[in-house]
Write an enzyme that holds these catalytic residues in place. Structure first.
Site, PDB file in Angstrom:
ATOM      1  N   TYR A   1      10.479   4.680   7.175  1.00 32.40           N
ATOM      2  CA  TYR A   1      10.494   3.601   8.285  1.00 32.40           C
ATOM      3  C   TYR A   1      10.237   2.333   7.880  1.00 32.40           C
ATOM      4  CZ  TYR A   1       6.031   4.723   7.216  1.00 32.40           C
ATOM      5  OH  TYR A   1       4.767   5.001   6.518  1.00 32.40           O
ATOM      6  N   GLY A   2       9.799   2.235   6.938  1.00 29.80           N
ATOM      7  CA  GLY A   2       9.315   0.690   6.276  1.00 29.80           C
ATOM      8  C   GLY A   2       8.480   0.624   5.011  1.00 29.80           C
TER       9      GLY A   2
ATOM     10  N   ILE B   1       0.796  -1.261  -0.073  1.00 31.88           N
ATOM     11  CA  ILE B   1      -0.027  -0.204   0.063  1.00 31.88           C
ATOM     12  C   ILE B   1       0.737   1.266   0.095  1.00 31.88           C
ATOM     13  CG2 ILE B   1      -1.977   1.116   1.064  1.00 31.88           C
ATOM     14  CD1 ILE B   1      -2.349  -1.275   2.643  1.00 31.88           C
ATOM     15  N   GLY B   2       1.652   1.178   0.893  1.00 30.98           N
ATOM     16  CA  GLY B   2       2.423   2.326   0.886  1.00 30.98           C
ATOM     17  C   GLY B   2       4.159   2.095   1.528  1.00 30.98           C
ATOM     18  N   GLU B   3       4.977   3.140   1.134  1.00 29.39           N
ATOM     19  CA  GLU B   3       6.249   2.986   1.555  1.00 29.39           C
ATOM     20  C   GLU B   3       6.666   4.486   2.273  1.00 29.39           C
ATOM     21  OE1 GLU B   3       8.462   1.577  -1.473  1.00 29.39           O
ATOM     22  OE2 GLU B   3      10.320   1.202  -0.198  1.00 29.39           O
ATOM     23  N   GLY B   4       7.588   4.288   3.379  1.00 28.10           N
ATOM     24  CA  GLY B   4       8.055   5.418   3.933  1.00 28.10           C
ATOM     25  C   GLY B   4       9.719   5.165   4.342  1.00 28.10           C
TER      26      GLY B   4
ATOM     27  N   LYS C   1       2.646  -3.380   8.863  1.00 26.33           N
ATOM     28  CA  LYS C   1       3.695  -2.373   8.838  1.00 26.33           C
ATOM     29  C   LYS C   1       4.937  -2.907   9.266  1.00 26.33           C
ATOM     30  CE  LYS C   1       4.331   2.424  10.228  1.00 26.33           C
ATOM     31  NZ  LYS C   1       3.710   3.654  10.858  1.00 26.33           N
TER      32      LYS C   1
ATOM     33  N   ASP D   1       2.417  14.392  13.196  1.00 29.57           N
ATOM     34  CA  ASP D   1       2.393  14.073  11.762  1.00 29.57           C
ATOM     35  C   ASP D   1       0.715  14.063  11.431  1.00 29.57           C
ATOM     36  OD1 ASP D   1       3.184  13.541   9.273  1.00 29.57           O
ATOM     37  OD2 ASP D   1       3.591  11.471   9.442  1.00 29.57           O
TER      38      ASP D   1
END
Lengths: 163, 282
Positions: B50-51, B45-48, B68, B157
């Protein structure tokens, strides 16, 4: 009302750590010695970005909380547990955490290996069920100070409160 | 000749037998592994920094969850952002804040298991909604933020991407940057469009007010259907804030806000006030 909520939350989330040595073969003297050593470490580590006080209280309370929920530890284990508690507390409170390398070289004088510390960290976190953000003694003291001296206009008391 | 053929048959049989045994071993290995793996990843789904976040399915209950995954560095043990997120989420129990189902270690990597919702506030605002739904969402977000502030935790955030919507109820997620209030903190937090002026000017002693600023921007975005300040850099962002806000009653002279209710304008006005002491703290 905000203050009342705050107190209520402090009481709700409190982590009881009295009688922490009941399950162990550790004298009170040994735990006291460990805490003294922690004070020494945080007093000498004068980094601009390290919240020394908060980190110290967090480390000491983590130590107590872990001792309370574990069994049959020796006085010899105390050193490794204390060092690891400092690592965890630093991760939670500091902007720039103490690296494990610093901890191995400066705090434990190469008595422990990287693997030992990482393993102990995992044991502590799993024992506490990752519940490491409980309010520390520092938070209760801050609340008390605010209640006692917050409204006072006496300058000496205000100086005490600010420190 | 016959003996040779029989011999070769025998060796072939022996080889096949050996291969079968190896396959059996491999199958057993994977079967035992799949007993340990309770969650099957469906898609990313997503990436940042942190992981990575995955959509995954729970094998036992067939429930869809969000996983996550944290990048574990070899030298530092459990990463500090993961440690903070888990300990903070364990402490919070509120209907409008995401629940941490469990934390597991797969292949020596730390995974957080959380409920899965498929719509965030940005997508939700692309459609038209009734006014009382929007009001309800704003109210619930304010309640959730009050709840975490009462526990001395700053989210740091807040942005529409971190507010998920399910059945017209908001859920706050992503506590990877949040922490307990302390005298010294790093100013490089919050997405640029929702960053408070004290963070933009690199101040490292700030408090709950930065969350209120982000909230003000989010509420304005819900009302206007587009972000309030869209800066491309920190300086540009500061300039935009300075240009829009001139004096106390800037909203009344702004045509964008003409259609809005007065109470609504007051709420936004209080959240993003430039006077440092006037910003409400929860």
């Amino acid at each position: 009302s905000y203050q009342n909520d705050n107190l209520q939350n402090l009481l709700d989330d409190q982590n009881v750590s009295s009688q922490c040595l009941a399950n162990h073969r550790i004298r009170e003297w040994a735990r006291g010695k460990m805490i003294d050593w922690m004070i020494e470490v945080f007093a000498s580590n004068n980094d601009d970005y390290s919240n020394n006080d908060l980190t110290f209280f967090r480390a000491a309370n983590l130590l107590d909380a872990y001792l309370r929920s574990s069994y049959n530890l020796n006085e010899l284990d105390m050193y490794l547990i204390g060092v690891t508690c400092i690592l965890i507390a630093s991760k939670i409170e500091d902007i720039y955490q103490l690296s494990i390398k610093t901890i191995i070289q400066d705090l434990s004088h190469n008595n422990f290996s990287l693997f030992q510390i990482k393993q102990q960290e995992q044991i502590i976190l799993e024992t506490l069920n990752f519940d490491t953000c409980f309010p520390t003694v520092n938070d209760y003291l801050q609340y008390l100070f605010l209640q006692l001296f917050g409204q006072s206009k006496n300058q000496a008391l205000q100086i005490i409160q600010e420190t | 000749m016959q003996i040779v053929i029989i011999n070769s048959n025998a060796t072939e049989l022996y080889v096949i037998h050996k291969i079968l045994y190896q396959i059996k071993d491999i199958i057993y290995y994977y079967m035992s592994a799949s007993e340990n793996v309770r969650y099957i990843k469906i898609q990313k789904i997503g990436e940042g920094a942190y992981g990575i976040i995955y959509k995954a399915q729970d094998v036992q209950t067939e429930e869809i969850v969000a996983l996550k995954k944290f990048k574990l560095s070899d030298n530092e043990g459990v990463p500090s952002c993961a440690l903070r997120e888990i300990s903070i989420l364990n402490q919070l129990n509120h209907p409008n804040i995401i629940k941490l189902i469990s934390q597991i270690i797969i292949n020596k990597k730390l995974h957080l298991v959380m409920n899965y919702y498929d719509m965030d506030l940005t997508e939700y605002l692309k459609f038209n909604h009734e006014e009382f739904h929007l009001k309800n969402i704003i109210y619930k977000i304010l309640l959730a933020v009050e709840f975490i502030h009462n526990r001395k935790i700053i989210h740091r955030d807040l942005q529409p991407n971190n507010i998920l919507i399910t059945n017209n109820e908001p859920v706050l997620i992503d506590f990877g940057l949040s922490r307990v209030l302390s005298p010294n903190m790093t100013p490089g937090v919050t997405q640029l469009w929702y960053r408070a002026p004290e963070l933009l000017s690199n101040c490292n002693t700030y408090d709950y007010a930065i969350d209120m600023w982000s909230l003000g921007c989010i509420i304005a975005e819900i009302a206007l259907n587009k972000p309030l300040f869209m800066g491309s850099s920190e300086i540009h962002q500061l300039l935009l804030i300075k240009n829009i806000i001139n004096g106390n009653e800037w909203f009344l002279h702004n045509s964008q806000f003409a259609k809005l209710n007065n109470l609504f304008i007051d709420l936004i006005n209080v959240c993003i006030s430039l006077e440092f002491l006037e910003i409400i703290i929860s």
